[in-house]
Design a protein around this motif. Structure first.
Motif, PDB file in Angstrom:
ATOM      1  N   CYS A  34       0.830  -1.212   0.000  1.00 33.89           N
ATOM      2  CA  CYS A  34       0.000   0.000   0.000  1.00 33.89           C
ATOM      3  C   CYS A  34       0.862   1.258   0.000  1.00 33.89           C
ATOM      4  N   ARG A  35       1.971   1.223   0.722  1.00 31.74           N
ATOM      5  CA  ARG A  35       2.860   2.398   0.723  1.00 31.74           C
ATOM      6  C   ARG A  35       3.437   2.634  -0.672  1.00 31.74           C
ATOM      7  N   HIS A  72       2.036   1.657  -3.516  1.00 29.21           N
ATOM      8  CA  HIS A  72       0.909   1.992  -4.399  1.00 29.21           C
ATOM      9  C   HIS A  72       0.481   3.451  -4.242  1.00 29.21           C
ATOM     10  N   SER A  73       0.506   3.953  -3.017  1.00 32.19           N
ATOM     11  CA  SER A  73      -0.032   5.287  -2.766  1.00 32.19           C
ATOM     12  C   SER A  73       1.028   6.358  -2.544  1.00 32.19           C
ATOM     13  N   GLY A  74       2.248   5.949  -2.256  1.00 34.24           N
ATOM     14  CA  GLY A  74       3.299   6.919  -1.957  1.00 34.24           C
ATOM     15  C   GLY A  74       3.425   7.210  -0.472  1.00 34.24           C
ATOM     16  N   HIS A  75       2.571   6.648   0.342  1.00 33.16           N
ATOM     17  CA  HIS A  75       2.595   6.805   1.802  1.00 33.16           C
ATOM     18  C   HIS A  75       1.745   5.663   2.336  1.00 33.16           C
ATOM     19  N   TYR A  76       0.959   5.856   3.375  1.00 29.72           N
ATOM     20  CA  TYR A  76       0.021   4.791   3.738  1.00 29.72           C
ATOM     21  C   TYR A  76      -1.273   5.033   2.971  1.00 29.72           C
ATOM     22  N   PHE A  77      -2.068   3.978   2.792  1.00 29.36           N
ATOM     23  CA  PHE A  77      -3.266   4.047   1.963  1.00 29.36           C
ATOM     24  C   PHE A  77      -4.492   4.246   2.845  1.00 29.36           C
ATOM     25  N   ALA A  78      -5.155   5.369   2.683  1.00 28.42           N
ATOM     26  CA  ALA A  78      -6.397   5.666   3.398  1.00 28.42           C
ATOM     27  C   ALA A  78      -7.550   5.300   2.481  1.00 28.42           C
ATOM     28  N   SER A  79      -8.398   4.373   2.941  1.00 27.42           N
ATOM     29  CA  SER A  79      -9.492   3.915   2.086  1.00 27.42           C
ATOM     30  C   SER A  79     -10.709   3.543   2.914  1.00 27.42           C
ATOM     31  N   THR A  80     -11.838   3.468   2.228  1.00 29.52           N
ATOM     32  CA  THR A  80     -13.091   3.044   2.831  1.00 29.52           C
ATOM     33  C   THR A  80     -13.637   1.873   2.034  1.00 29.52           C
ATOM     34  N   ASP A  81     -14.182   0.896   2.730  1.00 26.69           N
ATOM     35  CA  ASP A  81     -14.695  -0.320   2.089  1.00 26.69           C
ATOM     36  C   ASP A  81     -16.169  -0.129   1.750  1.00 26.69           C
ATOM     37  N   VAL A  82     -16.480  -0.038   0.466  1.00 28.67           N
ATOM     38  CA  VAL A  82     -17.866   0.191   0.048  1.00 28.67           C
ATOM     39  C   VAL A  82     -18.424  -1.045  -0.649  1.00 28.67           C
ATOM     40  N   GLY A 111     -15.338  16.879  -1.909  1.00 25.97           N
ATOM     41  CA  GLY A 111     -16.211  17.385  -0.854  1.00 25.97           C
ATOM     42  C   GLY A 111     -16.182  16.546   0.401  1.00 25.97           C
ATOM     43  N   PRO A 112     -17.034  16.886   1.356  1.00 28.50           N
ATOM     44  CA  PRO A 112     -17.060  16.194   2.646  1.00 28.50           C
ATOM     45  C   PRO A 112     -17.432  14.718   2.508  1.00 28.50           C
ATOM     46  N   THR A 113     -16.789  13.884   3.311  1.00 33.22           N
ATOM     47  CA  THR A 113     -17.087  12.445   3.300  1.00 33.22           C
ATOM     48  C   THR A 113     -17.955  12.036   4.483  1.00 33.22           C
ATOM     49  N   GLU A 114     -18.098  12.920   5.462  1.00 30.05           N
ATOM     50  CA  GLU A 114     -18.906  12.637   6.645  1.00 30.05           C
ATOM     51  C   GLU A 114     -18.447  11.368   7.357  1.00 30.05           C
ATOM     52  N   THR A 115     -17.135  11.168   7.411  1.00 26.41           N
ATOM     53  CA  THR A 115     -16.556  10.008   8.081  1.00 26.41           C
ATOM     54  C   THR A 115     -15.516  10.467   9.093  1.00 26.41           C
ATOM     55  N   ALA A 116     -15.034   9.533   9.862  1.00 25.09           N
ATOM     56  CA  ALA A 116     -13.905   9.742  10.763  1.00 25.09           C
ATOM     57  C   ALA A 116     -13.063   8.475  10.714  1.00 25.09           C
ATOM     58  N   ALA A 117     -11.762   8.648  10.767  1.00 25.85           N
ATOM     59  CA  ALA A 117     -10.846   7.518  10.674  1.00 25.85           C
ATOM     60  C   ALA A 117     -11.151   6.472  11.732  1.00 25.85           C
ATOM     61  N   ASN A 118     -10.901   5.212  11.375  1.00 26.62           N
ATOM     62  CA  ASN A 118     -11.259   4.075  12.204  1.00 26.62           C
ATOM     63  C   ASN A 118     -10.049   3.439  12.888  1.00 26.62           C
ATOM     64  N   LEU A 119      -9.051   3.025  12.103  1.00 25.00           N
ATOM     65  CA  LEU A 119      -7.909   2.314  12.666  1.00 25.00           C
ATOM     66  C   LEU A 119      -6.754   2.256  11.674  1.00 25.00           C
ATOM     67  N   HIS A 120      -5.613   1.834  12.186  1.00 30.59           N
ATOM     68  CA  HIS A 120      -4.398   1.631  11.393  1.00 30.59           C
ATOM     69  C   HIS A 120      -4.138   0.125  11.334  1.00 30.59           C
ATOM     70  N   ILE A 121      -3.799  -0.379  10.136  1.00 29.91           N
ATOM     71  CA  ILE A 121      -3.456  -1.794   9.995  1.00 29.91           C
ATOM     72  C   ILE A 121      -2.059  -1.935   9.412  1.00 29.91           C
ATOM     73  N   TYR A 122      -1.469  -3.088   9.623  1.00 28.72           N
ATOM     74  CA  TYR A 122      -0.103  -3.402   9.194  1.00 28.72           C
ATOM     75  C   TYR A 122       0.909  -2.369   9.685  1.00 28.72           C
ATOM     76  N   VAL A 123       0.732  -1.915  10.916  1.00 28.89           N
ATOM     77  CA  VAL A 123       1.648  -0.908  11.453  1.00 28.89           C
ATOM     78  C   VAL A 123       3.062  -1.465  11.642  1.00 28.89           C
ATOM     79  N   ALA A 124       3.211  -2.771  11.718  1.00 30.64           N
ATOM     80  CA  ALA A 124       4.546  -3.361  11.825  1.00 30.64           C
ATOM     81  C   ALA A 124       5.370  -3.082  10.571  1.00 30.64           C
ATOM     82  N   ASP A 125       4.703  -2.763   9.459  1.00 24.96           N
ATOM     83  CA  ASP A 125       5.392  -2.493   8.191  1.00 24.96           C
ATOM     84  C   ASP A 125       5.519  -1.005   7.879  1.00 24.96           C
TER      85      ASP A 125
END
Length: 131
Positions: free
Chosen positions: A30-31, A33-43, A96-110
């Motif tokens: 993901c790093r 692919h995105s250039g940093h960590y990947f922020a995404s929402t599962d739809v 525009g606004p997503t009306e969300t708030a971040a949930n969690l971080h995964i694969y932080v060991a990497d």
């Protein structure tokens, strides 16, 4: 309803549903692919409409996962595990606004060594189990 696009606008997307809380993935793929960590929402796949699919390129990054990006501007847009009924959409693609708030971080060991995670959100070395 939420809409978005790639940087050049060749690929547009609409999600006809509320957006679930986004996750931040720090895995190496993901790093890269995105250039940093990947922020995404599962739809849900059924809620997603993509226009300009002919400009969408899919890269098979592992046996079960492909990643979608615009072939014109290179914007990272999707993380897709084909055996699931949802697809991860990059948060940065939304207008525009997503009306969300971040949930969690995964694969932080990497995660990269050049930043710290100090937002107080739950952190998982890998992926947390789903109920």
């Amino acid at each position: 309803m939420h809409s978005g696009s790639c940087l050049c606008g060749a690929v547009t997307l609409t999600v006809a549903d509320r957006l679930p809380s986004p996750n931040f993935c720090h895995c190496l793929k993901c790093r890269k692919h995105s250039g940093h960590y990947f922020a995404s929402t599962d739809v849900p796949r059924a809620a997603l409409t993509i226009v300009g699919e002919e400009k969408l390129t899919w890269f098979q990054s592992s046996q079960n996962v492909r990643r979608g990006f615009c072939s014109t501007c290179g914007s990272s847009l999707f993380w897709d595990r084909l055996d699931r009924d949802w697809i991860a959409v990059a948060m940065g693609a939304f207008d525009g606004p997503t009306e969300t708030a971040a949930n969690l971080h995964i694969y932080v060991a990497d995660k990269g060594d050049y930043y710290e995670i100090a937002d107080g959100l739950p952190q998982h070395g890998t992926v947390p189990p789903r109920d």
